[in-house]
Design a protein around this motif. Structure first.
Motif, short mmCIF file in Angstrom:
data_model
loop_
_atom_site.label_atom_id
_atom_site.label_comp_id
_atom_site.label_asym_id
_atom_site.label_seq_id
_atom_site.Cartn_x
_atom_site.Cartn_y
_atom_site.Cartn_z
N LEU A 163 0.62 -1.56 0.18
CA LEU A 163 -0.04 0.09 0.21
C LEU A 163 1.34 1.52 0.13
CD1 LEU A 163 -2.74 -1.38 1.93
CD2 LEU A 163 -2.51 -1.09 -0.23
N ARG A 164 2.05 1.32 0.88
CA ARG A 164 2.39 2.29 0.65
C ARG A 164 3.44 2.22 -1.08
NH1 ARG A 164 2.63 5.92 3.20
NH2 ARG A 164 2.79 5.23 5.34
N MET A 165 3.88 1.54 -1.80
CA MET A 165 4.73 1.66 -2.91
C MET A 165 3.37 2.02 -4.09
SD MET A 165 6.96 -1.74 -3.53
CE MET A 165 5.42 -2.59 -3.42
N LEU A 166 1.91 1.30 -3.52
CA LEU A 166 1.45 2.01 -4.72
C LEU A 166 0.62 3.33 -4.32
CD1 LEU A 166 -1.30 1.00 -6.39
CD2 LEU A 166 -2.83 0.52 -4.21
N VAL A 201 0.51 6.47 -7.12
CA VAL A 201 -0.67 7.17 -7.19
C VAL A 201 -0.31 8.93 -7.21
CG1 VAL A 201 -3.05 7.54 -6.86
CG2 VAL A 201 -2.20 5.51 -7.28
N ARG A 202 0.37 9.28 -6.64
CA ARG A 202 1.33 10.33 -6.22
C ARG A 202 1.34 10.89 -6.75
NH1 ARG A 202 1.22 11.36 -0.12
NH2 ARG A 202 -0.71 10.66 0.55
N ILE A 203 2.69 10.43 -7.99
CA ILE A 203 3.64 10.67 -8.80
C ILE A 203 2.75 10.51 -9.97
CG2 ILE A 203 5.27 9.81 -9.90
CD1 ILE A 203 6.46 8.70 -7.44
N GLU A 204 2.01 9.59 -10.38
CA GLU A 204 1.29 9.36 -11.11
C GLU A 204 -0.13 10.80 -11.66
OE1 GLU A 204 -1.87 6.21 -13.36
OE2 GLU A 204 0.29 5.60 -13.00
N ASN A 205 -0.59 10.98 -10.50
CA ASN A 205 -1.54 11.94 -11.05
C ASN A 205 -0.94 13.10 -11.02
OD1 ASN A 205 -3.74 10.20 -10.67
ND2 ASN A 205 -3.58 10.22 -8.37
N GLU A 206 0.49 13.65 -10.65
CA GLU A 206 1.17 14.81 -10.71
C GLU A 206 1.12 14.49 -12.06
OE1 GLU A 206 2.29 18.68 -10.07
OE2 GLU A 206 1.08 17.47 -8.62
#
Length: 165
Positions: A31-34, A38-43
Motif C-alpha cells: 500500500l505504501r508503494m501504491l 499514485v501520487r507521482i502518476e497523478n501529478e
C-alpha cells in the motif's frame, strides 16, 4: 495514528494510513508503494495535460514507439502497455489524427498493421520526454542518491522474485 507515526507519515491520508499495527508488513509495503506511485502518476498526468495537452496513456504509447522506431503491432502495444486492444486503437486513432503516429502495413502479415511515430511525433515526444524527466527528478529530489540506489536494488529483487513466482 500510531501506525502513521511508525511509518513516518503525517496527517495526509492515503491507502497505507488506513492500516493498523495488526496488518501484515507485506500489505503495508504494498500500500505504501501504491500510494507513492499514485501520487507521482497523478501529478505527471496533470502536468502532461496542462503543459502539452496530452494524456498519460498517449504519452506512454509514444514512449513505446520511440523505443521501437521500426514500429510495433497493435497487439504488442496492448501487451506492453497492459491495456486492451480497444484502448490502443482509440489512442492510436487520436494520435494519428494529430499526425503524431501512422499505421503501416506489416510486411510479414498483410492483415496486420504496425504503428510508428511520424517525424512530428518523434520531435513532440523528444520535447515531452525531456520535460517529463525533469518533473520526475523534481518529484524525487528529496530522496538521497544512495537511498534511490538502494530502493532500485530492493525493487529489482522484488521484481525478480515476482517474475520467478
Amino acid at each position: 495514528m500510531a501506525d502513521q507515526a511508525q511509518d513516518g507519515g503525517g496527517e495526509a491520508l492515503d491507502l497505507a494510513s488506513r492500516l493498523t499495527i495488526d496488518h501484515h508488513q507485506s500489505l503495508k509495503l504494498w500500500l505504501r508503494m501504491l500510494s507513492c506511485t499514485v501520487r507521482i502518476e497523478n501529478e505527471i498526468r496533470s502536468r502532461l495535460r496542462e503543459t502539452f495537452d496530452i494524456t498519460l496513456p498517449r504519452f506512454d504509447l509514444m514512449a513505446q514507439l520511440e523505443r521501437h522506431p521500426e514500429g510495433l503491432r497493435m497487439g504488442e502495444l496492448s501487451k506492453r502497455m497492459m491495456v486492451t486492444g480497444g484502448n490502443i486503437t482509440g489512442i492510436t486513432d487520436l494520435l494519428e489524427r494529430e499526425k503524431l503516429v501512422l499505421r503501416v502495413p506489416d510486411p510479414k502479415d498483410r492483415r496486420a498493421f504496425s504503428v510508428k511515430l511520424t517525424d512530428a511525433g518523434r520531435a513532440a515526444f523528444a520535447e515531452m520526454a525531456a520535460v517529463h524527466e525533469r518533473w520526475i527528478e523534481e518529484l524525487l529530489c528529496d530522496v538521497a542518491v544512495d537511498d534511490k540506489a538502494r530502493l532500485i536494488e530492493l525493487l529489482s529483487q522484488m521484481k525478480r522474485h515476482l517474475d520467478a513466482g
